[in-house]
Design a protein around this motif. Structure first.
Motif, PDB file in Angstrom:
ATOM      1  N   ALA A  34       0.996  -1.034   0.119  1.00 23.07           N
ATOM      2  CA  ALA A  34      -0.136  -0.148  -0.015  1.00 23.07           C
ATOM      3  C   ALA A  34       0.718   1.305  -0.005  1.00 23.07           C
ATOM      4  N   ILE A  35       1.908   1.310   0.811  1.00 17.78           N
ATOM      5  CA  ILE A  35       2.812   2.328   0.940  1.00 17.78           C
ATOM      6  C   ILE A  35       3.560   2.558  -0.566  1.00 17.78           C
ATOM      7  N   LEU A  36       4.044   1.503  -1.243  1.00 17.69           N
ATOM      8  CA  LEU A  36       4.594   1.665  -2.400  1.00 17.69           C
ATOM      9  C   LEU A  36       3.618   1.748  -3.629  1.00 17.69           C
ATOM     10  N   PHE A  37       2.523   1.653  -3.396  1.00 20.82           N
ATOM     11  CA  PHE A  37       1.436   1.878  -4.389  1.00 20.82           C
ATOM     12  C   PHE A  37       1.120   3.429  -4.512  1.00 20.82           C
ATOM     13  N   LYS A  38       0.540   3.800  -3.187  1.00 23.90           N
ATOM     14  CA  LYS A  38       0.087   5.171  -3.125  1.00 23.90           C
ATOM     15  C   LYS A  38       0.209   5.797  -1.673  1.00 23.90           C
ATOM     16  N   SER A  39       1.605   5.594  -1.088  1.00 26.62           N
ATOM     17  CA  SER A  39       1.850   6.433  -0.119  1.00 26.62           C
ATOM     18  C   SER A  39       1.323   6.750   1.120  1.00 26.62           C
ATOM     19  N   VAL A  40       0.414   7.817   1.132  1.00 24.60           N
ATOM     20  CA  VAL A  40      -0.195   8.282   2.360  1.00 24.60           C
ATOM     21  C   VAL A  40      -1.584   7.629   2.583  1.00 24.60           C
ATOM     22  N   VAL A  41      -2.182   7.255   1.380  1.00 27.97           N
ATOM     23  CA  VAL A  41      -3.333   6.297   1.562  1.00 27.97           C
ATOM     24  C   VAL A  41      -3.222   5.080   2.360  1.00 27.97           C
ATOM     25  N   SER A  42      -2.175   4.633   2.611  1.00 23.91           N
ATOM     26  CA  SER A  42      -2.062   3.405   3.587  1.00 23.91           C
ATOM     27  C   SER A  42      -2.275   3.786   5.105  1.00 23.91           C
ATOM     28  N   VAL A  43      -2.394   4.964   5.236  1.00 21.73           N
ATOM     29  CA  VAL A  43      -2.842   5.451   6.639  1.00 21.73           C
ATOM     30  C   VAL A  43      -4.395   4.577   6.999  1.00 21.73           C
ATOM     31  N   PHE A  44      -5.066   4.363   6.049  1.00 17.32           N
ATOM     32  CA  PHE A  44      -6.275   3.726   6.368  1.00 17.32           C
ATOM     33  C   PHE A  44      -6.104   2.352   6.947  1.00 17.32           C
ATOM     34  N   ILE A  45      -4.871   1.657   6.658  1.00 17.92           N
ATOM     35  CA  ILE A  45      -4.526   0.309   7.531  1.00 17.92           C
ATOM     36  C   ILE A  45      -4.627   0.491   8.906  1.00 17.92           C
ATOM     37  N   PRO A  46      -3.990   1.269   9.594  1.00 23.05           N
ATOM     38  CA  PRO A  46      -4.093   1.330  11.056  1.00 23.05           C
ATOM     39  C   PRO A  46      -5.590   1.522  11.570  1.00 23.05           C
ATOM     40  N   LEU A  47      -5.936   2.527  10.670  1.00 19.63           N
ATOM     41  CA  LEU A  47      -7.682   3.104  11.155  1.00 19.63           C
ATOM     42  C   LEU A  47      -8.387   1.749  11.263  1.00 19.63           C
ATOM     43  N   LEU A  48      -8.411   0.826   9.881  1.00 18.88           N
ATOM     44  CA  LEU A  48      -9.217  -0.128   9.900  1.00 18.88           C
ATOM     45  C   LEU A  48      -8.850  -1.187  10.971  1.00 18.88           C
ATOM     46  N   ILE A  49      -7.616  -1.441  11.321  1.00 17.13           N
ATOM     47  CA  ILE A  49      -7.474  -2.305  12.368  1.00 17.13           C
ATOM     48  C   ILE A  49      -7.777  -1.948  13.851  1.00 17.13           C
ATOM     49  N   ILE A  50      -8.038  -0.639  14.118  1.00 18.12           N
ATOM     50  CA  ILE A  50      -8.609  -0.189  15.052  1.00 18.12           C
ATOM     51  C   ILE A  50     -10.174  -0.526  15.194  1.00 18.12           C
ATOM     52  N   VAL A  51     -10.761  -0.217  13.975  1.00 20.18           N
ATOM     53  CA  VAL A  51     -12.180  -0.451  13.723  1.00 20.18           C
ATOM     54  C   VAL A  51     -12.379  -1.908  14.170  1.00 20.18           C
ATOM     55  N   PHE A  52     -11.852  -2.853  13.484  1.00 21.31           N
ATOM     56  CA  PHE A  52     -11.973  -4.182  13.708  1.00 21.31           C
ATOM     57  C   PHE A  52     -11.670  -4.592  15.171  1.00 21.31           C
ATOM     58  N   SER A  53     -10.771  -3.938  15.923  1.00 21.20           N
ATOM     59  CA  SER A  53     -10.255  -4.504  17.039  1.00 21.20           C
ATOM     60  C   SER A  53     -11.506  -3.862  18.006  1.00 21.20           C
ATOM     61  N   VAL A  54     -11.969  -2.778  17.676  1.00 24.11           N
ATOM     62  CA  VAL A  54     -13.201  -2.433  18.917  1.00 24.11           C
ATOM     63  C   VAL A  54     -14.124  -2.925  18.559  1.00 24.11           C
ATOM     64  N   VAL A  55     -14.653  -3.373  17.283  1.00 23.63           N
ATOM     65  CA  VAL A  55     -15.950  -4.084  17.132  1.00 23.63           C
ATOM     66  C   VAL A  55     -15.976  -5.581  17.592  1.00 23.63           C
ATOM     67  N   TYR A  56     -14.678  -6.163  17.509  1.00 27.60           N
ATOM     68  CA  TYR A  56     -14.537  -7.559  17.939  1.00 27.60           C
ATOM     69  C   TYR A  56     -14.056  -7.568  19.448  1.00 27.60           C
ATOM     70  N   ARG A  57     -13.814  -6.468  20.068  1.00 24.93           N
ATOM     71  CA  ARG A  57     -13.070  -6.531  21.256  1.00 24.93           C
ATOM     72  C   ARG A  57     -11.873  -7.607  21.245  1.00 24.93           C
ATOM     73  N   GLU A  58     -10.985  -7.583  20.189  1.00 23.59           N
ATOM     74  CA  GLU A  58      -9.854  -8.360  20.114  1.00 23.59           C
ATOM     75  C   GLU A  58      -8.609  -7.460  20.249  1.00 23.59           C
ATOM     76  N   TRP A  59      -7.788  -7.654  21.186  1.00 22.56           N
ATOM     77  CA  TRP A  59      -6.722  -6.947  21.374  1.00 22.56           C
ATOM     78  C   TRP A  59      -5.375  -7.808  21.663  1.00 22.56           C
ATOM     79  N   LYS A  60      -5.550  -8.998  21.678  1.00 23.04           N
ATOM     80  CA  LYS A  60      -4.535  -9.875  21.687  1.00 23.04           C
ATOM     81  C   LYS A  60      -3.198  -9.409  20.782  1.00 23.04           C
ATOM     82  N   TRP A  61      -3.619  -8.894  19.667  1.00 22.54           N
ATOM     83  CA  TRP A  61      -2.429  -8.609  18.876  1.00 22.54           C
ATOM     84  C   TRP A  61      -1.370  -7.468  19.335  1.00 22.54           C
ATOM     85  N   VAL A  62      -1.895  -6.686  20.445  1.00 16.61           N
ATOM     86  CA  VAL A  62      -1.146  -5.516  20.930  1.00 16.61           C
ATOM     87  C   VAL A  62       0.147  -6.214  21.757  1.00 16.61           C
ATOM     88  N   ARG A  63      -0.064  -7.327  22.120  1.00 13.95           N
ATOM     89  CA  ARG A  63       1.230  -8.330  22.816  1.00 13.95           C
ATOM     90  C   ARG A  63       1.737  -9.221  22.048  1.00 13.95           C
TER      91      ARG A  63
END
Length: 500
Positions: free
Chosen positions: A191-220
């Motif tokens: 994503a970064i090497l295709f269109k640089s700044v648009v890749s910021v949606f990846i961490p945003l959507l990771i947060i969205v799925f983590s909040v909805v599923y209440r899944e935070w084990k990935w942090v550790r």
């Protein structure tokens, strides 16, 4: 002599039945791939490259291939710092096999479009554990007109959308098997090497799925962070090379003018600053799926209690919020094109597939017949709309774009064949890059800002939009020198004879 002929025959029959059942199970996926290939590849090289983005990227790719320099891109011989290089690298590999033409240069984007359909299927299956739901989502994406239209062009929007989708898909799979986090890092780097700044949606959507599923084990999870940092590090190598050569010019151009500055400044003019921009154009270009999305979203809100006990509630909510997040971020950008919204379409397709199957499961047999007929009608309308736009049928919302490009390609061929002059002037038509790509060094488009001067005593070419011919008055001396050379749907080319 076979001592057990009956058992061997029974085993052969068992193997045949197993293969038949497996083929029956996989046949819908094979048909989906064939459908995707037909939608993406049919007539891919038919149209000329359009001005603005397509022809510009084609010219950059051509100069990269000619110079053999895959690290430092150029346009017209000057440094071109607008976009990252990954799509151009793929083009370089494809053109080495298929030659250098419209089909080959568009092929990487089309193949990445097919890959996006496959990942959409896999993502929906991972969320729903239902093959039918996954097929519906993939089919919705393949009948989303803007997605198919963009994938068939030489653009960065579908490729970066694939990188985002792949990263989020692998992140969700990584909850159960952490090795999938490696795929998340690969999606991030792409994503970064295709269109640089648009890749910021990846961490945003990771947060969205983590909040909805209440899944935070990935942090550790060390593998998550190792993969994320590796993805960024791989992409950062190209950025460091650019900064080492171009310094602040690269930062100001790549991340500034063509990155974050577009969000804060109306780079493309004030016409695209309205926050309703996506919905206004979507109402014309994305039917019927935008209307179905609106109905499904309202139903989701109104029937929240019904969905509370459903296993599909969380995936529906997560994909819905993903669409809202991407549309919301882009809608508040001061500069935006409709292509920018392309990363939402896989998530929109997954949301619709999940929603359709949820309501199917809550209907009785009688109502399912009417419901299925409606869904079939939606697919028919969507497919018709997609083919209508992608094939540039006369009267389609996009028909004028390729008509203009086709005139420019024809004019370029005339310029290459004839030797009356090497100069091309344009009147009331910005020359951009289509003619420049096809003529290369043969003709350099120039622009005349006034109608009165004789411009040049020597012979030259004059390009005027066909629609304005009857409304302009040329200087009589200039008008007498005109000799029509080509009259197209959008453009007319004149040879201007040398002044005697």
């Amino acid at each position: 002599i076979d001592p057990h002929p009956v058992s061997q025959g029974g085993l052969a029959m068992l193997d045949f039945d197993t293969m038949r059942l497996k083929l029956k199970k996989e046949l819908p996926i094979l048909l989906l791939l064939l459908f995707a290939a037909a939608m993406m590849l049919s007539g891919l090289g038919r149209f000329a490259f359009k001005d603005y983005d397509e022809a510009t990227y084609a010219l950059v790719a051509a100069e990269m291939a000619e110079s053999g320099d895959y690290l430092y891109l150029t346009h017209g011989g000057r440094p071109w710092l607008d976009k990252p290089p990954l799509l151009f690298w793929l083009i370089g590999a494809i053109t080495a096999l298929f030659g250098f033409g419209e089909f080959a240069l568009r092929l990487p984007g089309a193949l990445l479009g097919i890959a996006t359909v496959v990942v959409t299927y896999a993502f929906t299956f991972a969320l729903s554990h239902n093959r039918r739901t996954a097929l519906i989502s993939a089919a919705i994406l393949l009948t989303t007109s803007q997605f198919v239209y963009t994938a068939r062009e030489l653009r960065f929007d579908v490729p970066v959308g694939l990188g985002i989708l792949l990263a989020v898909y692998c992140f969700v799979r990584g909850w159960q098997k952490p090795v999938w986090y490696l795929g998340m890092g690969a999606g991030l780097a792409a994503a970064i090497l295709f269109k640089s700044v648009v890749s910021v949606f990846i961490p945003l959507l990771i947060i969205v799925f983590s909040v909805v599923y209440r899944e935070w084990k990935w942090v550790r999870q060390p593998l998550f962070w190792a993969s994320a940092f590796s993805g960024v590090a791989v992409a950062a190598m190209w950025y460091m090379l650019q900064y080492r050569v171009y310094g602040e010019l690269f930062i100001n151009t790549h991340l500034g003018r063509h990155g974050f500055a577009r969000y804060t400044d109306p780079f493309l003019g004030t016409r695209n600053t309205n926050i309703s921009y996506f919905f206004v154009l979507g109402a014309r270009l994305l039917q019927p799926w935008l209307t179905v999305f609106a109905v499904a979203a309202v139903s989701f809100v109104l029937r929240a209690r019904t969905m509370a006990v459903s296993t599909l509630r969380r995936p529906i909510l997560a994909t819905f919020l993903s669409v809202v997040a991407i549309v919301g971020v882009f809608s508040f950008s001061q500069s935006k094109l409709f292509y920018y919204f392309d990363p939402i379409y896989p998530f929109l397709a997954v949301f619709l597939g999940l929603s359709i199957m949820f309501w199917w499961e809550h209907l009785n047999t009688t109502r399912r017949v009417a419901y299925g007929a409606c869904i079939g009608l939606f697919f028919l309308v969507a497919l018709t709309n997609t083919i209508w736009q992608a094939a540039e049928v006369k009267g389609s919302p996009r028909g004028f774009e390729y008509a203009l490009a086709e005139d420019e390609r024809t004019i370029s061929r005339i310029l290459i064949r004839q030797t009356a002059s090497s100069k091309l002037y344009t009147l009331r038509h910005d020359p951009w890059d289509t003619i420049r790509f096809y003529t290369r060094e043969r003709a350099e488009p120039l622009f005349i800002g006034t109608l009165t001067p004789t411009v040049d005593d020597d012979a030259f070419y004059l390009l005027i939009p066909t629609a304005v011919l009857s409304s302009i008055e040329l200087n009589p001396v200039l008008a007498e020198r005109l000799e029509p050379s080509f009259r197209g749907k959008r453009l007319t080319l004149f040879i201007v004879r040398a002044l005697q």
